[in-house]
Design an enzyme around this catalytic site. Structure first.
Site, PDB file in Angstrom:
ATOM      1  N   LEU A  10       0.817  -1.219   0.000  1.00 24.84           N
ATOM      2  CA  LEU A  10       0.000   0.000   0.000  1.00 24.84           C
ATOM      3  C   LEU A  10       0.854   1.273   0.000  1.00 24.84           C
ATOM      4  O   LEU A  10       0.333   2.367  -0.187  1.00 24.84           O
ATOM      5  CB  LEU A  10      -0.940   0.022   1.213  1.00 24.84           C
ATOM      6  CG  LEU A  10      -2.084  -0.994   1.198  1.00 24.84           C
ATOM      7  CD1 LEU A  10      -2.831  -0.989   2.534  1.00 24.84           C
ATOM      8  CD2 LEU A  10      -3.055  -0.696   0.061  1.00 24.84           C
ATOM      9  N   GLU A  75      -7.141  -6.182   1.619  1.00 24.57           N
ATOM     10  CA  GLU A  75      -6.322  -6.993   2.533  1.00 24.57           C
ATOM     11  C   GLU A  75      -7.067  -8.249   3.008  1.00 24.57           C
ATOM     12  O   GLU A  75      -6.557  -8.996   3.832  1.00 24.57           O
ATOM     13  CB  GLU A  75      -5.867  -6.149   3.724  1.00 24.57           C
ATOM     14  CG  GLU A  75      -5.047  -4.904   3.333  1.00 24.57           C
ATOM     15  CD  GLU A  75      -3.852  -5.222   2.458  1.00 24.57           C
ATOM     16  OE1 GLU A  75      -3.348  -6.365   2.510  1.00 24.57           O
ATOM     17  OE2 GLU A  75      -3.425  -4.328   1.699  1.00 24.57           O
TER      18      GLU A  75
HETATM   19  N1  PCA Z   1      -0.463  -4.326   2.257  1.00 21.91           N
HETATM   20  C1  PCA Z   1      -0.689  -3.756   3.556  1.00 21.91           C
HETATM   21  C2  PCA Z   1      -0.391  -4.862   4.488  1.00 21.91           C
HETATM   22  C3  PCA Z   1       0.619  -5.686   3.771  1.00 21.91           C
HETATM   23  C4  PCA Z   1       0.485  -5.293   2.361  1.00 21.91           C
HETATM   24  O1  PCA Z   1       1.150  -5.674   1.425  1.00 21.91           O
HETATM   25  C5  PCA Z   1       0.243  -2.599   3.763  1.00 21.91           C
HETATM   26  O2  PCA Z   1       0.921  -2.159   2.827  1.00 21.91           O
HETATM   27  O3  PCA Z   1       0.326  -2.103   4.889  1.00 21.91           O
END
Ligand code: PCA
Length: 126
Positions: A10, A75
């Site tokens: 993200l 997620e």
């Molecule tokens: N996405 C979320 C949790 C792990 C992921 O790859 C993030 O970036 O915080």
């Protein structure tokens, strides 16, 4: 507005950063040294490790309710892949209520990413 700490796909430049489109970037942030991130393949997983974790690097965003719902979907919170829970950050964000996505499945044998998914994943690509 809920404040979210992101540490993986993200983040800016990450594959899922588009899910944060239009939200307010607050700044870069570090967690307290109570955590660990593991490499789940193409994304990282945050784990609680109160008795000897490390700090984790990430970014903070203030998000609106529709974005929060979108992030929970991305997620896969309802499938039990991640859970959105409070996370402890270093100053100047130590007094804020901030949540992050914790990884829930078993992680035995997954590589440890150190403190930075960005550095870890960049090194993997070279
Ligand atoms: N996405 C979320 C949790 C792990 C992921 O790859 C993030 O970036 O915080």
């Amino acid at each position: 507005m809920p404040r979210i700490f992101v540490y993986g796909t993200l983040m800016r430049g990450g594959e899922r950063h588009h899910a944060l489109h239009g939200q307010r970037f607050v700044g870069e942030a570090l967690t307290e040294p109570l955590y660990r991130i593991v490499d789940c393949g193409t994304y990282p997983g945050l784990l609680d490790l109160p008795a000897g974790g490390t700090f984790v690097e990430g970014e903070l965003y203030d998000v609106d309710a529709p974005c929060l719902a979108l992030l929970d979907g991305v997620e896969r919170v309802d499938e039990g892949l991640y859970a959105r829970r409070p996370v402890r950050l270093q100053p100047p964000f130590d007094r804020d209520a901030v949540a992050a996505y914790y990884y829930l499945p078993a992680t035995a044998g997954l590589p440890d990413c150190g403190s930075s998914w960005r550095r870890w994943s960049a090194a993997k690509r070279t």
